[in-house]
Design an enzyme around this catalytic site. Structure first.
Site, short mmCIF file in Angstrom:
data_model
loop_
_atom_site.label_atom_id
_atom_site.label_comp_id
_atom_site.label_asym_id
_atom_site.label_seq_id
_atom_site.Cartn_x
_atom_site.Cartn_y
_atom_site.Cartn_z
N TYR A 109 0.84 -1.20 0.00
CA TYR A 109 0.00 0.00 0.00
C TYR A 109 0.88 1.25 0.00
CZ TYR A 109 -3.37 3.56 1.28
OH TYR A 109 -4.14 4.69 1.28
N GLU A 197 -3.27 7.67 -4.47
CA GLU A 197 -3.19 6.39 -3.76
C GLU A 197 -2.97 5.24 -4.73
OE1 GLU A 197 -6.89 4.47 -2.36
OE2 GLU A 197 -6.02 4.59 -0.36
#
Ligand code: GDP
Ligand code: MN
Length: 386
Positions: A109, A197
């Protein structure tokens, strides 16, 4: 403002973020063609909506032939996809992204967000990708690394290396990872993002590090500097009432209650929503007509409020500072007449010329109630729709 995954990937690629080859498609035939063009044995067909959680909702499918790709496309196009981020109404899939498939070894992530407390962009990284970062932040916050980015100098090389290390990357992969982080931060800063993101960022079985998903949000106050980004806007993904409001310089945000509120100034709008809740009601929206609201804006604000089927009554709460209360009253009266208002209306005015304003409202012949205080106004509208 948000954009689609495929658009984010195209932007990020320009900043050196490695992504797979992909082709945006609008029809099943295009998807069939795209599979052949990619020329890989594995491809992914991905629904393009402005929401995550597509994988779990069936919006991301691995395919191994052009026929399979077409079948998946037919099952997705025009369908409403409901994910944990879309809300119960879901989003209609109008666009698909066909991407060369990746053989995934690890999912990580990585994100950059504007952090108000840090007064700078902050990189958030975790070796546990593909999962809900919110959930991880609650259960195992230590698994998430935060690195503040200097707002002028940008990301320092040592930070890129530290992030790569936190992600468990070593050797050549650490280099690739640090480069990817640097590219993401550069894109974030150059394009005035509020969020960039990559979830997941992956390591493939043959050791390549790349962005498998991408989400970018932009600071709308800076969009004037990025006409190329504005062009990526997909109005299908936005609330038509909010688009309409923007045309008239109104700040409108739809909520899920039933009292339409017309207020001037964001602070007063928030106070109004609070007091409505306090009195047992529920606001249908947040609508700020701005400090110098004129008749046209008031009329358009009325129209936008009334286009919401949930709205059962209207509360106007306006402070006559820049605008005098009698001018506002005239605007409200004209607007109510023009839209042929049938719903209960409570008007609370305060400020310059308030007596003249109230008198105009009382003598307007309209079926409305006036109120002297915010408390009284909220009580009246809550009672009127009960
Ligand atoms: P999201 O569910 O909306 O966040 O969509 P993502 O783009 O993140 O995809 C969801 C999941 O699909 C990923 O976490 C992967 O596990 C899987 N996925 C997506 N692309 C590929 C691919 O090329 N190969 C493989 N094996 N899995 C993929
Ligand atoms: Mn994702």
């Amino acid at each position: 403002m948000n954009i689609h995954e495929y658009q984010a990937k195209q932007l990020l690629a320009k900043f050196g973020v490695p992504v797979s080859k992909g082709i945006p498609c609008q029809t099943a035939d295009e998807v069939y063609q795209a599979f052949g063009e990619l020329g890989e044995s594995l491809a992914v067909v991905k629904a393009q909506i402005h929401a995550g959680g597509r994988g779990k909702a069936g919006g991301v499918k691995l395919v191994r032939s052009a026929d399979e790709a077409r079948a998946v496309a037919e099952s997705l196009l025009g369908k409403t996809l409901v994910t944990h981020q879309t809300g119960p109404d879901g989003r209609v899939v109008r666009m698909l992204y066909v991407e060369a498939g990746s053989d995934i070894d690890r999912e990580l992530y990585l994100a950059v967000v504007m952090d108000r407390a840090a007064q700078a962009p902050v990189v958030i990284a975790s070796a546990e990708g593909g999962v809900d970062i919110e959930e991880l932040a609650e259960t195992r916050p230590e698994a998430i690394a935060h690195h503040r980015v200097h707002p002028v100098k940008g990301l320092m090389p040592f930070q890129g290396r530290a992030i790569a290390k936190h992600l468990g990357l070593t050797g050549d992969q650490a280099k690739q990872g640090a480069r990817l982080v640097a590219g993401l931060v550069k894109a974030f800063m150059a394009l005035d993002c509020s969020l960039a993101e990559i979830n997941p960022m992956i390591v493939t079985k043959d050791g390549a590090v790349k962005a498998l998903d991408a989400k970018m949000s932009f600071d709308s106050n800076a969009l004037y500097r990025h006409p190329d980004v504005v062009e990526l806007r997909d109005l299908n993904e936005e609330d038509p009432k909010e688009i309409e409001a923007k045309k008239f310089d109104l700040s409108y945000i739809a909520l899920d209650g039933n009292i339409g509120c017309m207020v001037n100034g964001a602070g007063l709008a928030m106070a109004t929503m609070d007091v409505i809740q306090l009195k047992g009601g529920s606001p249908a929206n947040f609508l700020d007509v701005g400090g110098g609201a004129n008749k046209e804006q008031v009329t358009n604000a009325f129209k936008i409020l009334l286009s919401d089927q949930n709205v059962k009554g209207l509360l106007v709460n306006i402070f006559g500072g820049i605008m005098k209360c009698d001018t506002i009253a005239e605007g409200v009266i004209a607007a109510a007449k023009e839209v042929d208002l049938k719903l209960p209306l409570v008007v609370r005015l305060e400020g310059t010329n308030v007596e003249i304003g109230r008198k105009l409202l009382d003598e307007s012949g309209l079926d409305l109630q006036t109120a002297a205080s915010l408390d009284e106004a909220a009580e009246k509208i809550v009672a009127a729709i009960a």
